[in-house]
Structure formats: structure tokens, C-alpha cells
Design a protein around this motif. Structure first.
Motif, PDB file in Angstrom:
ATOM      1  N   ALA A  43       0.709  -1.085  -0.052  1.00  0.00           N
ATOM      2  CA  ALA A  43      -0.009  -0.114   0.017  1.00  0.00           C
ATOM      3  C   ALA A  43       0.811   1.165  -0.106  1.00  0.00           C
ATOM      4  CB  ALA A  43      -1.109  -0.033   1.179  1.00  0.00           C
ATOM      5  N   GLY A  44       2.041   1.309   0.802  1.00  0.00           N
ATOM      6  CA  GLY A  44       2.771   2.420   0.725  1.00  0.00           C
ATOM      7  C   GLY A  44       3.624   2.629  -0.667  1.00  0.00           C
ATOM      8  N   GLN A  45       3.872   1.497  -1.189  1.00  0.00           N
ATOM      9  CA  GLN A  45       4.480   1.596  -2.423  1.00  0.00           C
ATOM     10  C   GLN A  45       3.449   2.184  -3.694  1.00  0.00           C
ATOM     11  OE1 GLN A  45       6.549  -1.921  -3.610  1.00  0.00           O
ATOM     12  NE2 GLN A  45       8.423  -0.961  -3.008  1.00  0.00           N
ATOM     13  N   VAL A  46       2.100   1.911  -3.398  1.00  0.00           N
ATOM     14  CA  VAL A  46       1.144   2.364  -4.215  1.00  0.00           C
ATOM     15  C   VAL A  46       1.032   3.798  -4.232  1.00  0.00           C
ATOM     16  CG1 VAL A  46      -1.364   2.158  -4.697  1.00  0.00           C
ATOM     17  CG2 VAL A  46      -0.132   0.211  -4.651  1.00  0.00           C
ATOM     18  N   LYS A  47       1.030   4.285  -3.028  1.00  0.00           N
ATOM     19  CA  LYS A  47       0.910   5.662  -2.745  1.00  0.00           C
ATOM     20  C   LYS A  47       2.108   6.698  -3.439  1.00  0.00           C
ATOM     21  CE  LYS A  47      -1.792   5.421   1.579  1.00  0.00           C
ATOM     22  NZ  LYS A  47      -1.644   5.562   3.029  1.00  0.00           N
ATOM     23  N   ILE A  48       3.204   6.118  -3.296  1.00  0.00           N
ATOM     24  CA  ILE A  48       4.255   6.552  -3.955  1.00  0.00           C
ATOM     25  C   ILE A  48       4.072   6.391  -5.560  1.00  0.00           C
ATOM     26  CG2 ILE A  48       6.844   6.455  -4.371  1.00  0.00           C
ATOM     27  CD1 ILE A  48       6.867   5.201  -1.666  1.00  0.00           C
ATOM     28  N   GLU A 105       1.256   6.422  -7.166  1.00  0.00           N
ATOM     29  CA  GLU A 105       0.194   7.599  -7.520  1.00  0.00           C
ATOM     30  C   GLU A 105       0.685   9.003  -7.473  1.00  0.00           C
ATOM     31  OE1 GLU A 105      -2.904   6.438  -4.788  1.00  0.00           O
ATOM     32  OE2 GLU A 105      -3.638   4.744  -5.875  1.00  0.00           O
ATOM     33  N   THR A 106       1.629   9.241  -6.344  1.00  0.00           N
ATOM     34  CA  THR A 106       2.366  10.749  -6.295  1.00  0.00           C
ATOM     35  C   THR A 106       3.130  10.853  -7.562  1.00  0.00           C
ATOM     36  OG1 THR A 106       2.283  10.533  -4.025  1.00  0.00           O
ATOM     37  CG2 THR A 106       3.768  11.958  -5.022  1.00  0.00           C
ATOM     38  N   ALA A 162      -0.995  -1.148 -10.082  1.00  0.00           N
ATOM     39  CA  ALA A 162      -0.499   0.289  -9.894  1.00  0.00           C
ATOM     40  C   ALA A 162       0.396   0.499 -11.013  1.00  0.00           C
ATOM     41  CB  ALA A 162      -0.082   0.288  -8.409  1.00  0.00           C
TER      42      ALA A 162
END
Length: 309
Positions: free
Chosen positions: A72-77, A79-80, A102
Motif C-alpha cells: 500500500a505504501g508503494q502504491v501511494k508513492i 500515485e504521487t 498500480a
């Protein structure tokens, strides 16, 4: 004549944005896992060194997650990075399957995506019909070399345990498969497998469980050096130093003293700094040649070397 001049002028105006885009520095984002792992610190250092030598050629963002399994943390990066409209994304995935949607989203946004170190699942990629190049060594061959060397020092039919990384990581499976082949080729007995999730404390707990389960265990083959260091701690706690050979993988800086003292018998150096450099180079070359994702080179093999005590 006037119409022809207007047409040429219009074409020239249309070409200006393309030339400006081509001349602009591409933005490269590298997404790592477990920033507290010394292996990824070496990879980060390699990326920074390459950027320092080629600062005029691209912009670099280095980011990552604190835990090995933080998809989940990697997905947020990611998306950014998409929101920033970066041109190149390089990732060491926390999971070889779960991160793929992602990455497909990043490709659809126009980014070039490269897989580094931990290979994405080939079947999952084929199912999505996408090419994501892999830059990294053969984890199978590296682990088999470590296993072959360690097991040559044992008596015939000795019992061997394997400590594996995260179950969702292709490189964890590849290393365990390499160890299994070394065990089979040497005529040894696979006494058991435990999971250490790439972490030192969990590696110590896995080693302790295997040693208690099989008191006459002769060797522990570990999927990375963090777990190997944890295994060495377990041996000390159980007063079995020197009685069980340990193999690791990664050759992180702490291993030098442990190898010199023969607390760990061997490891594999897969040159994380070189991996980072090769991935960035592939991304820049592909961008500058205006290649699409499907046109990119599918695999770039990097070296892996046996390191002996």
C-alpha cells in the motif's frame, strides 16, 4: 507561395512543443522497499552517485517504504509519481503480483516502468499483456552458488535448513529454489523451511525453530543477509557457534566482520549500486529513443558473485 510559407510556419510551431519536451530533463522516480535494509541503502547510494555524475541529464526522486511487505505504501508513492507526471518509474516491488495494477496505471499515464531486483510475476504480466523490463541478477544461480560452496564443507547426507524471505516475492522463491537444487546435488537432506520475511529478528526466530526441530542440523541457508545475521545470533544464544554453517545473500557491509570470523560461511554479492545504475541507464536510453513500454528491452542481467569466508 504565401500558402506554402504559412503551412511551413504552422508545422514549425507544432514542432516546438515536441522539441521542448525532448530537450527537457526526464524525471526519474525510484521506489524501493525496506529503507532500513542495508542492501537498499547501497542501492540508493548507487542511484545518487549516478545522478551526481549525470545531473544535467535527468531529475531523480528516491522514495521507499519502511517495511518489506508494504504494498500500500508503494502504491501511494506510485500515485504521487503519476500525479507529478514523471517520465520514468523504477521499482523494487514489495510483492511480485499485488503491485502490478498500480504499475499498469503508471504505464497508461505515459510513464516508462522498469522492474528492479525483485522480479515481477511473469504469469501475471502475461495475463495483463504488458512488458515491464527486469534489471537484476539470477537469484537462482546466486543462491545455488552459495549453497554449493557451503555444502561442500559438510559430511555426506547432512541435514540442512532453509530460511526464506517473503512468500509473495519471486526472488525469495528463486533463492530457495537455488538452495534446494544445491541440497539435492550434494546429496544432503532438506530438514525444514522457515520464513524470516527478510528481517533480522524474524530470521533469528526462524533459525531457533529449525535448530530446535532438528538438533543435528549442519547448515542454514538464508535468503538474505539480514536473516543470516539473525541465524548467527540464534546460534550464539543456543551455544552452537561454529557447529552450524550459515549461508547468506546480499553481502551487506556488516557481513565483512562475520565472514572474517567465520560466523557466516558465505554470501552472494549482487551489486545493488550497479543494479540501480543499469536500471536508470535503461530508462534514460529508452526515453531518449522515444521507445514505448512494449518496445523496451525485456531483461538486463546484472552480475552476482560468491563471497567466501
Amino acid at each position: 507561395m504565401r500558402r506554402r510559407e504559412l503551412l511551413l510556419a504552422s508545422l514549425a510551431l507544432l514542432a516546438v512543443p515536441w522539441r521542448a519536451a525532448a530537450a527537457a530533463q526526464p524525471a526519474v522516480t525510484m521506489v524501493l522497499k525496506s529503507l532500513k535494509n542495508p542492501f537498499f541503502e547501497l542501492m540508493t547510494a548507487g542511484a545518487r552517485k549516478h545522478h551526481a555524475q549525470h545531473r544535467a541529464e535527468y531529475r531523480l526522486t528516491l522514495d521507499g517504504v519502511p517495511e518489506e511487505s508494504d504494498v500500500a505504501g508503494q502504491v501511494k508513492i506510485i500515485e504521487t509519481s503519476i500525479a507529478r507526471r514523471d517520465q520514468i518509474l523504477i521499482i523494487t516491488p514489495a510483492d511480485s503480483r499485488a503491485i502490478i495494477p498500480a504499475l499498469i496505471k503508471a504505464i497508461q499515464s505515459g510513464m516508462l516502468v522498469i522492474n528492479l531486483d525483485n522480479k515481477l510475476d511473469d504469469r501475471a504480466l502475461a495475463g495483463h499483456g504488458v512488458n515491464i523490463p527486469f534489471v537484476g541478477p539470477s537469484n537462482f544461480n546466486g543462491a545455488r552458488a552459495v549453497g554449493d560452496y557451503v555444502l561442500r564443507a559438510l559430511k555426506p547426507r547432512s541435514k540442512v535448513g532453509v530460511i526464506e524471505g517473503l512468500p509473495g516475492s519471486i526472488n525469495a522463491k528463486a533463492r530457495s529454489d537455488g538452495y534446494r537444487e544445491a541440497i539435492a546435488n550434494a546429496g544432503m537432506s532438506l530438514a525444514g523451511i522457515a520464513w524470516g520475511d527478510w528481517e533480522r529478528d524474524k530470521g533469528r526466530a526462524a533459525a531457533t525453530a529449525l535448530l530446535r526441530q532438528t538438533p543435528d542440523l549442519a547448515a542454514l541457508l538464508c535468503g538474505n543477509d539480514n536473516m543470516a545475521i539473525g541465524a548467527a545470533q540464534a546460534l550464539s544464544e543456543l551455544k552452537r557457534d561454529g557447529k552450524v554453517l550459515i549461508g547468506g545473500y546480499d553481502n551487506i557491509p556488516e557481513m565483512a566482520a562475520l565472514l572474517a570470523a567465520k560466523r557466516i560461511y558465505a554470501t552472494a554479492d549482487q551489486h545493488p549500486a550497479l543494479q540501480a545504475e543499469q536500471a536508470i541507464r535503461l530508462g534514460l536510453e529508452s526515453f531518449n529513443k522515444r521507445l514505448t513500454q512494449s518496445e523496451m528491452q525485456s531483461i538486463v542481467r546484472t552480475p552476482v558473485d560468491l563471497v567466501k569466508s
